[in-house]
Design a protein around this motif. Structure first.
Motif, mmCIF file in Angstrom:
data_model
loop_
_atom_site.group_PDB
_atom_site.id
_atom_site.type_symbol
_atom_site.label_atom_id
_atom_site.label_comp_id
_atom_site.label_asym_id
_atom_site.label_seq_id
_atom_site.Cartn_x
_atom_site.Cartn_y
_atom_site.Cartn_z
ATOM 1 N N PHE A 1 49.783 41.170 28.761
ATOM 2 C CA PHE A 1 49.738 41.548 30.186
ATOM 3 C C PHE A 1 50.850 41.192 30.994
ATOM 4 O O PHE A 1 51.357 40.207 30.988
ATOM 5 N N SER B 1 51.622 42.677 34.095
ATOM 6 C CA SER B 1 51.586 42.874 35.573
ATOM 7 C C SER B 1 51.843 41.747 36.314
ATOM 8 O O SER B 1 51.788 41.608 37.521
ATOM 9 N N ILE C 1 46.650 37.338 42.503
ATOM 10 C CA ILE C 1 45.788 38.497 42.337
ATOM 11 C C ILE C 1 46.584 39.725 43.382
ATOM 12 O O ILE C 1 46.866 40.789 42.822
ATOM 13 N N THR D 1 50.092 40.757 41.534
ATOM 14 C CA THR D 1 49.841 41.406 40.422
ATOM 15 C C THR D 1 49.118 42.866 40.583
ATOM 16 O O THR D 1 49.633 43.797 39.919
ATOM 17 N N SER E 1 51.347 46.251 39.656
ATOM 18 C CA SER E 1 50.684 47.155 38.797
ATOM 19 C C SER E 1 50.542 48.588 39.526
ATOM 20 O O SER E 1 50.874 49.636 38.725
ATOM 21 N N ILE F 1 45.535 46.878 34.785
ATOM 22 C CA ILE F 1 45.561 45.721 35.043
ATOM 23 C C ILE F 1 44.208 45.036 33.999
ATOM 24 O O ILE F 1 44.510 43.949 33.209
ATOM 25 N N TRP F 2 43.013 45.438 34.204
ATOM 26 C CA TRP F 2 42.019 44.943 33.107
ATOM 27 C C TRP F 2 42.170 45.573 32.004
ATOM 28 O O TRP F 2 41.426 46.549 31.615
ATOM 29 N N THR F 3 42.782 44.977 30.880
ATOM 30 C CA THR F 3 42.976 45.512 29.651
ATOM 31 C C THR F 3 42.486 44.374 28.690
ATOM 32 O O THR F 3 42.036 43.481 28.953
ATOM 33 N N THR F 4 42.337 44.765 27.496
ATOM 34 C CA THR F 4 42.053 43.707 26.372
ATOM 35 C C THR F 4 42.940 42.595 26.560
ATOM 36 O O THR F 4 42.558 41.537 26.057
ATOM 37 N N THR G 1 44.470 41.487 29.163
ATOM 38 C CA THR G 1 44.465 40.684 30.358
ATOM 39 C C THR G 1 43.106 39.706 29.868
ATOM 40 O O THR G 1 42.834 38.567 30.311
ATOM 41 N N LYS G 2 42.112 40.262 29.506
ATOM 42 C CA LYS G 2 40.694 39.397 28.890
ATOM 43 C C LYS G 2 41.263 38.506 28.151
ATOM 44 O O LYS G 2 40.804 37.287 28.129
ATOM 45 N N LEU H 1 43.398 35.470 29.864
ATOM 46 C CA LEU H 1 42.294 34.909 30.891
ATOM 47 C C LEU H 1 41.461 33.676 29.995
ATOM 48 O O LEU H 1 41.172 32.632 30.441
#
Length: 204
Positions: A22, A24, A87, A90, A94, A101-104, A106-107, A110
């Motif tokens: 991640f 970003s 947020i 970020t 991005s 932003i919402w990638t594997t 990122t998950k 988190l």
């Protein structure tokens, strides 16, 4: 030809980094999170003085239930502002660099960040429930440091340095119980600002 291969390899490395980490995360989010904690900590210090508590010199401080509740909500508001700044910056970064932003990655980041934070949050709530207030600040620093170290493998490697700094500061604060506010300001305020400035200069 050799230069073309080097450019291709550099492009492949960049793509692999984007897919596995991640990236970003903005240094400005750290700066503004630190400023939020700094302002919140200084406000708490003034609040304690208004309640007749000399924080730096009185070693036998007694906190009323209403004051503890107020301190809890101040900490919660600081946390909300820190997340909001994170947020905001970020998303801004991005969009600027056309990064997903919402990638594997990122998950995974988190998830690894959340495990120590959730456990630490439950532990701190138990300390408040049993009125063991002197351990709350060290516990937040320690669990936050562990969370950063745990999530580092899915974002910038520099995050681990902040994590180890928070962890060390939290361990030191265990031997200076009663001065948690000072360590809290140093950890969540000063360290975040310094880290954010370094990250912003390095990855802007």
């Amino acid at each position: 030809m050799n230069q073309k291969h080097q450019e291709d390899l550099s492009h492949i490395r960049s793509m692999m980094e984007r897919s596995s980490r991640f990236i970003s995360l903005s240094g400005l989010s750290g700066v503004f999170a630190g400023l939020s904690a700094l302002i919140g900590g200084l406000y708490v210090y003034q609040l304690l003085e208004l309640n007749g508590l000399d924080y730096l010199h009185d070693e036998h401080r007694l906190y009323s239930g209403n004051l503890v509740s107020e301190l809890f909500w101040i900490a919660f508001i600081v946390l909300v502002f820190a997340f909001a700044f994170g947020i905001f910056f970020t998303i801004r970064k991005s969009k600027k660099y056309n990064l997903p932003i919402w990638t594997t990655a990122t998950k995974k980041m988190l998830f690894n960040l959340a495990i120590p934070l959730v456990v630490g949050g439950v532990f701190c709530l138990s300390l408040l429930y049993h009125q063991i207030y002197v351990l709350v600040a060290p516990a937040t620093l320690i669990f936050y440091g562990l969370a950063l170290i745990n999530a580092e493998k899915y974002t910038f490697s520099d995050v681990k340095y902040l994590g180890f700094s928070e962890l060390l500061l939290g361990c030191v604060s265990l031997f200076y119980l009663g001065y948690g506010l000072v360590f809290w300001i140093l950890g969540f305020g000063v360290l975040h600002i310094l880290y954010g400035l370094v990250m912003f200069k390095k990855y802007k």
